[in-house]
Design an enzyme around this catalytic site. Sequence first.
Site, PDB file in Angstrom:
ATOM      1  N   ASP A 189     -14.313 -58.020 -44.971  1.00  0.00           N
ATOM      2  CA  ASP A 189     -14.899 -58.549 -43.747  1.00  0.00           C
ATOM      3  C   ASP A 189     -14.044 -58.073 -42.586  1.00  0.00           C
ATOM      4  OD1 ASP A 189     -16.840 -60.398 -42.438  1.00  0.00           O
ATOM      5  OD2 ASP A 189     -14.992 -61.337 -41.759  1.00  0.00           O
ATOM      6  N   GLU A 273     -19.896 -54.670 -44.542  1.00  0.00           N
ATOM      7  CA  GLU A 273     -21.125 -55.009 -43.843  1.00  0.00           C
ATOM      8  C   GLU A 273     -21.669 -53.773 -43.138  1.00  0.00           C
ATOM      9  OE1 GLU A 273     -21.134 -59.511 -42.251  1.00  0.00           O
ATOM     10  OE2 GLU A 273     -19.761 -58.165 -41.246  1.00  0.00           O
ATOM     11  N   CYS A 340     -22.829 -70.622 -47.641  1.00  0.00           N
ATOM     12  CA  CYS A 340     -21.765 -71.259 -48.410  1.00  0.00           C
ATOM     13  C   CYS A 340     -21.621 -70.533 -49.748  1.00  0.00           C
ATOM     14  CB  CYS A 340     -22.087 -72.727 -48.646  1.00  0.00           C
ATOM     15  SG  CYS A 340     -20.915 -73.513 -49.757  1.00  0.00           S
ATOM     16  N   CYS A 343     -22.464 -73.377 -52.757  1.00  0.00           N
ATOM     17  CA  CYS A 343     -23.806 -73.914 -53.032  1.00  0.00           C
ATOM     18  C   CYS A 343     -24.914 -73.048 -52.416  1.00  0.00           C
ATOM     19  CB  CYS A 343     -23.911 -75.353 -52.530  1.00  0.00           C
ATOM     20  SG  CYS A 343     -23.973 -75.483 -50.729  1.00  0.00           S
ATOM     21  N   CYS A 359     -18.980 -76.219 -45.147  1.00  0.00           N
ATOM     22  CA  CYS A 359     -20.382 -76.325 -45.541  1.00  0.00           C
ATOM     23  C   CYS A 359     -20.902 -77.724 -45.224  1.00  0.00           C
ATOM     24  CB  CYS A 359     -20.528 -76.029 -47.031  1.00  0.00           C
ATOM     25  SG  CYS A 359     -22.224 -76.201 -47.602  1.00  0.00           S
ATOM     26  N   CYS A 362     -22.216 -79.198 -48.978  1.00  0.00           N
ATOM     27  CA  CYS A 362     -21.314 -79.611 -50.055  1.00  0.00           C
ATOM     28  C   CYS A 362     -19.866 -79.825 -49.597  1.00  0.00           C
ATOM     29  CB  CYS A 362     -21.341 -78.590 -51.202  1.00  0.00           C
ATOM     30  SG  CYS A 362     -20.462 -77.068 -50.809  1.00  0.00           S
ATOM     31  N   ASP A 369     -13.380 -65.977 -42.193  1.00  0.00           N
ATOM     32  CA  ASP A 369     -13.381 -64.547 -42.517  1.00  0.00           C
ATOM     33  C   ASP A 369     -13.361 -64.331 -44.025  1.00  0.00           C
ATOM     34  OD1 ASP A 369     -13.419 -63.668 -39.867  1.00  0.00           O
ATOM     35  OD2 ASP A 369     -11.247 -63.894 -39.684  1.00  0.00           O
TER      36      ASP A 369
HETATM   37 ZN   LIG Z   1     -21.881 -75.551 -49.804  1.00  0.00          ZN
END
Ligand SMILES: [Zn+2]
Length: 421
Positions: A189, A273, A340, A343, A359, A362, A369
Site C-alpha cells: 500500500d 493498487e 474490513c 469480516c 470496523c 466487528c 495503511d
Molecule cells: Zn469487520
Amino acid sequence: MIIRQGFKFRLDASDAQSARLRVLCGHARFVWNQALAKCNKAADTEGEYVPRYETMAKWVTAWKQEPETEWLKEAYTDNLQQKLKDLDTAWQRYFKKVDGSQRPRFKKKGKSRDSIRFVNFQKYCRIDNRRVKLPAGLGWARFRKSREIVGTTKNCTVGFEGGRWFISFQAEREVPEPVHASTSMIGVDMGVARFLTLSDGTFIEPVSAFKANQEKLARAQRALARKVKFSANWHKQKAKVNRLHTRIASLRRDTLHKASTQVSNNHAMIVIEDLKVGNMSRSARGDAENPGVNVKAKSGLNRSILDQGWHEFRRQLEYKQAFRGGEVLAVPAHYTSQTCPLCQHVSPDNRTSQARFQCVECGFRENADLVGAINIKARGHRVLACRETGLPDSVRQEPVRNREEVAPSAAPAASGIPHRR
Ligand SMILES: [Zn+2]
C-alpha cells in the site's frame, strides 16, 4: 530474455561542445514545438487523433525547403527524428491514458529539460574508457564513468539538467530467463504518512531530507520572485533553484530505488493498487455542477502523492521483477481502504482517520495503511485464483471515495457522506 538498462553519467563537455549541444537541443526543441502546434490543431478539429510519426517526418522535410526554416538543414537529422518519435509516443500515451499521462506540452528554452538522442550507437558513436565520441560535430567528450556499462549500447541521450550536461547510455544484454529466489507474495500500500506499507506489517517512511529540500526550494523560489527579472542576481538565483530541483529529483529517485529493490528482492509476486494519479488530481477541482470539496487540503495531499512518484515506483518494480523473474500484479483500488479484512464489511466509516481503521461491524482495529496492504494482497489472491477484475460494473460506476479522499476527521467528510464526483 533481453535486458535493457540505462547508464547515466555527468558529461564534461568543453565550451565548444556545450555550445554545439545547445544548438542541437535548440533544433530538436524547435521541431518538437512546431510539430506539436500542428498536432494541437489537428487534435482540436479531429478529436482524439493527431498525425503519427511518418507524417510528422514529412513536415520536417518540407520545413527544410522553406526559406524561413531552411536553417534546419544544419540540424542533425537523427536528433530531430527521435524528437518526433518522442512526441508521437507522448500523444499515444496521452490518448491511451497510460499512467495518467498529460497532453504533450511546448518546450520552453531554459525551462524544459533539454535533450537529444543519438541512435545507431555502434555505427556513429564510440566509447573509449572514459570518453565518448559523438557525431554531429561534437567529437570526443569525457564523462564521469562511475560504473561499467554492461551490454551493447544501442543509443545515448545527452541532456541538460540543473546547469549540467548528462549522458545516458541505453544498453541491451541477453540473459537466461530468471527464476525468482523467493516464492512469497506481498501486498503493497502506497501512502502519504507512510511511504510504503507491506501486508506483512513492515513499512518504509518517506525521507525527511526530501521535505527539508522542498522547503529550501520554496524559499529559493520566493527569493527569485523578488529579484529583478534577467538581472545578474536573478540568473544566479535561478541557477540555485534549478540545482535544488535536480537535487530533489535525485533524492526521490534514490528513495524509490532503495524501496523497489528491497521489495523486489524479497518477494516473487508483488500486488499493488492500480492507481490513476491523473484522475485523482482532477477530482479535487470538481466542475461547475460539482465544485471541488476540500480543494485546498486535497491539493496538498495530491501534490505529495505525486511527489512520492508512485508511477515511477511501479515502473521500477516492474523492471526489477522482470529482471529477477518475479511479477507485479496491479489490482483495482476500489474500497481497499474501507473493507474490513476480518469480516469483509465495507464502509467509509471504517476509516476513522487518515491513519486509523476500525470496523463498525466487528470492531477490528489496525493501522489503516496496513489494512490497505492486507486487502490488496487478498485481492491479488482472488485475481490470480479466478481472474476477478474488480467489482461488478454496477458497483464500479458508483462514485468511490477511496483512501486518498478521506479527509482528516475535522473536515466535512467526517459526517460519513462521501464526496461525490
Ligand atoms: Zn469487520
